[in-house]
Design a protein around this motif. Structure first.
Motif, PDB file in Angstrom:
ATOM      1  N   ASP A 150      11.299   3.961  -3.009  1.00 60.38           N
ATOM      2  CA  ASP A 150      10.351   4.035  -1.896  1.00 60.38           C
ATOM      3  C   ASP A 150       9.474   5.270  -2.115  1.00 60.38           C
ATOM      4  OD1 ASP A 150       8.983   4.335   0.487  1.00 60.38           O
ATOM      5  OD2 ASP A 150      10.705   3.904   1.765  1.00 60.38           O
ATOM      6  N   TYR A 151       8.196   5.064  -2.452  1.00 67.66           N
ATOM      7  CA  TYR A 151       7.298   6.153  -2.838  1.00 67.66           C
ATOM      8  C   TYR A 151       6.549   6.772  -1.666  1.00 67.66           C
ATOM      9  CZ  TYR A 151       7.826   5.251  -7.843  1.00 67.66           C
ATOM     10  OH  TYR A 151       8.321   5.123  -9.111  1.00 67.66           O
ATOM     11  N   GLY A 195       0.783  -1.223   0.000  1.00 67.47           N
ATOM     12  CA  GLY A 195       0.000   0.000   0.000  1.00 67.47           C
ATOM     13  C   GLY A 195       0.813   1.272   0.000  1.00 67.47           C
ATOM     14  N   SER A 196       2.111   1.199  -0.369  1.00 67.84           N
ATOM     15  CA  SER A 196       2.963   2.388  -0.299  1.00 67.84           C
ATOM     16  C   SER A 196       2.889   3.265  -1.541  1.00 67.84           C
ATOM     17  CB  SER A 196       4.422   1.971  -0.068  1.00 67.84           C
ATOM     18  OG  SER A 196       4.905   1.188  -1.150  1.00 67.84           O
ATOM     19  N   ARG A 197       2.300   2.775  -2.639  1.00 73.96           N
ATOM     20  CA  ARG A 197       2.252   3.548  -3.878  1.00 73.96           C
ATOM     21  C   ARG A 197       0.983   4.370  -4.040  1.00 73.96           C
ATOM     22  NH1 ARG A 197       5.910   1.998  -7.864  1.00 73.96           N
ATOM     23  NH2 ARG A 197       7.356   0.440  -7.073  1.00 73.96           N
ATOM     24  N   GLY A 198       0.004   4.142  -3.177  1.00 70.73           N
ATOM     25  CA  GLY A 198      -1.213   4.918  -3.254  1.00 70.73           C
ATOM     26  C   GLY A 198      -2.092   4.591  -4.433  1.00 70.73           C
ATOM     27  N   ILE A 199      -1.909   3.436  -5.048  1.00 72.57           N
ATOM     28  CA  ILE A 199      -2.727   3.040  -6.192  1.00 72.57           C
ATOM     29  C   ILE A 199      -3.972   2.321  -5.683  1.00 72.57           C
ATOM     30  CG2 ILE A 199      -2.835   1.608  -8.264  1.00 72.57           C
ATOM     31  CD1 ILE A 199       0.151   2.006  -8.582  1.00 72.57           C
ATOM     32  N   GLY A 215      12.590  -3.615   3.090  1.00 71.50           N
ATOM     33  CA  GLY A 215      13.551  -3.307   4.138  1.00 71.50           C
ATOM     34  C   GLY A 215      14.077  -4.547   4.836  1.00 71.50           C
ATOM     35  N   GLU A 216      13.210  -5.528   5.053  1.00 74.42           N
ATOM     36  CA  GLU A 216      13.633  -6.777   5.693  1.00 74.42           C
ATOM     37  C   GLU A 216      14.638  -7.517   4.813  1.00 74.42           C
ATOM     38  OE1 GLU A 216      11.515 -11.040   6.693  1.00 74.42           O
ATOM     39  OE2 GLU A 216      10.413  -9.201   7.207  1.00 74.42           O
ATOM     40  N   PRO A 242       6.759  -0.817   1.582  1.00 77.74           N
ATOM     41  CA  PRO A 242       7.091  -1.403   0.282  1.00 77.74           C
ATOM     42  C   PRO A 242       7.400  -2.890   0.412  1.00 77.74           C
ATOM     43  CG  PRO A 242       8.284   0.652   0.626  1.00 77.74           C
ATOM     44  CD  PRO A 242       7.653   0.291   1.938  1.00 77.74           C
ATOM     45  N   THR A 243       6.799  -3.706  -0.439  1.00 72.58           N
ATOM     46  CA  THR A 243       7.022  -5.148  -0.425  1.00 72.58           C
ATOM     47  C   THR A 243       7.764  -5.567  -1.679  1.00 72.58           C
ATOM     48  OG1 THR A 243       4.932  -5.635  -1.541  1.00 72.58           O
ATOM     49  CG2 THR A 243       4.890  -5.505   0.887  1.00 72.58           C
ATOM     50  N   ILE A 244       8.397  -6.719  -1.615  1.00 74.10           N
ATOM     51  CA  ILE A 244       9.152  -7.188  -2.775  1.00 74.10           C
ATOM     52  C   ILE A 244       8.218  -7.578  -3.917  1.00 74.10           C
ATOM     53  CG2 ILE A 244       9.298  -9.618  -2.060  1.00 74.10           C
ATOM     54  CD1 ILE A 244      12.054  -7.435  -3.741  1.00 74.10           C
ATOM     55  N   GLY A 245       7.039  -8.062  -3.604  1.00 72.26           N
ATOM     56  CA  GLY A 245       6.082  -8.389  -4.656  1.00 72.26           C
ATOM     57  C   GLY A 245       5.595  -7.143  -5.385  1.00 72.26           C
TER      58      GLY A 245
END
Length: 365
Positions: free
Chosen positions: A89-90, A32-36, A70-71, A100-103
């Motif tokens: 990182d948006y 949910g970090s991109r706001g899409i 980050g992990e 941010p996730t790797i997927g």
């Protein structure tokens, strides 16, 4: 912003079941970090988290799609390795509080300044597991690079933004961290001269790993990485090649992280556009855009523009060899409308992978 009441499957089987039973469109999210957020029931992968395999000697890592970037970076740093493609990182730019996730990173093919030297995120993707629009679990690729026949589903999923399938696991190639990195900062160049200097640097034998220009500060930046003696030699050779006023910054990691994440464009209230073009076209396009703020990355092949909200940038730019993506803002399609031939291919792929039209419907046209 990320939607509330999001469904978070705990594992791949639950993800498959949710998609198979879905009767209406789904808004697919990573962290949910991109706001899409498109219309539909929110379905996220952040609960499917964890590094399942890491072999530092083979420089390969396998992680579930919801694993925080980050992990992964912490685990790699412990072995002096890294994600060389520098995922963006948006969160600051978009005003989001997700992770941010790797997927999500791979679904967006998110690549930072080092793309010009090592390739995009998709070039580090060795294998994927995903769930298609019918709820079928699919595996493609593995943990080594190899030739493929038929669909290269690994590359196809990178940049599809969840419209062809929902990633559940990814296999990645990672690289060692360099012994040293330094940045040559040229001062006082106008845009066209700066892009020319970046092109000369990239055309030299001195192995530049990032090349960018900031018109606001009139700083033109060239990053060099590798063994210490080599870095110092190449920096001096670049300085002699390009001439002019310049300084050298060692340990410029924070500079490039802030540049990668567009911290200067955060909280301005303007639309933010990402324009891919021929580097030589960059200055003219930026001037034509009427944007208040401009940044050049990838030696001018990537332009970031902060423009008045609601500004129809595509209409202003007209025809050119490239495309514009609306990263932050409303009122315009996020992605460049496809040419008729490409649109037919895209429609065929979606009919094959998501025949019910459930996955992020409308996001990419």
């Amino acid at each position: 912003m990320a939607k509330k009441n999001i469904h978070l499957p705990a594992d791949e089987s639950e993800l498959s079941e949710m998609i198979a039973q879905a009767k209406a469109p789904l808004c697919i999210q990573g962290g949910g970090s991109r706001g899409i957020a498109v219309d539909g029931h929110a379905l996220g992968t952040s609960a499917m988290s964890g590094i399942t395999l890491y072999e530092p000697g083979a420089m390969t890592l396998v992680a579930q799609a919801g694993t925080p970037v980050g992990e992964i970076e912490v685990a790699l740093a412990a072995e002096n390795q890294r994600l060389a493609f520098e995922p963006v990182d948006y969160r600051a730019l978009m005003g989001t509080d997700g992770v941010p996730t790797i997927g999500g990173t791979m679904a967006a093919n998110s690549s930072g300044p080092r793309r010009i030297s090592v390739g995009a995120a998709r070039d580090f993707l060795l294998g994927v597991r995903y769930v298609d629009g019918m709820g079928k679990i699919v595996k493609n690729g593995g943990r080594v690079m190899k030739n493929v026949t038929g669909y290269d589903l690994v590359k196809l999923m990178a940049g599809a933004h969840g419209t062809l399938g929902v990633l559940s696991e990814v296999s990645l190639k990672v690289l060692p961290c360099p012994e040293m990195e330094a940045t040559l900062v040229l001062q006082g160049l106008e845009d066209e001269a700066a892009v020319g200097a970046l092109a000369r640097a990239l055309g030299s034998p001195f192995e530049v790993s990032a090349a960018a220009h900031d018109p606001a500060s009139c700083e033109t930046m060239l990053r060099v990485e590798g063994f210490e003696d080599s870095v110092r030699y190449r920096i001096q050779e670049l300085k002699a090649l390009l001439g002019g006023e310049a300084r050298v910054e060692e340990n410029s990691t924070k500079r490039w992280a802030a540049w990668r994440d567009l911290n200067g464009f955060a909280q301005t209230g303007e639309d933010v556009w990402r324009v891919s073009c021929k580097p030589s076209d960059g200055p003219a396009l930026a001037a034509k855009s009427g944007a208040r703020a401009v940044r050049y990355d990838w030696a001018g092949g990537l332009i970031w523009l902060a423009a008045t909200a609601g500004h129809d940038l595509r209409a202003v730019l007209g025809a050119y060899d490239g495309h514009a993506t609306l990263v932050r803002g409303t009122g315009q399609p996020r992605f460049e409308p496809e040419a008729a031939g490409v649109a037919r291919i895209t429609a065929g792929l979606r009919a094959r992978f998501d025949p019910r039209g459930l996955l992020n419907a409308g996001l990419m046209g």
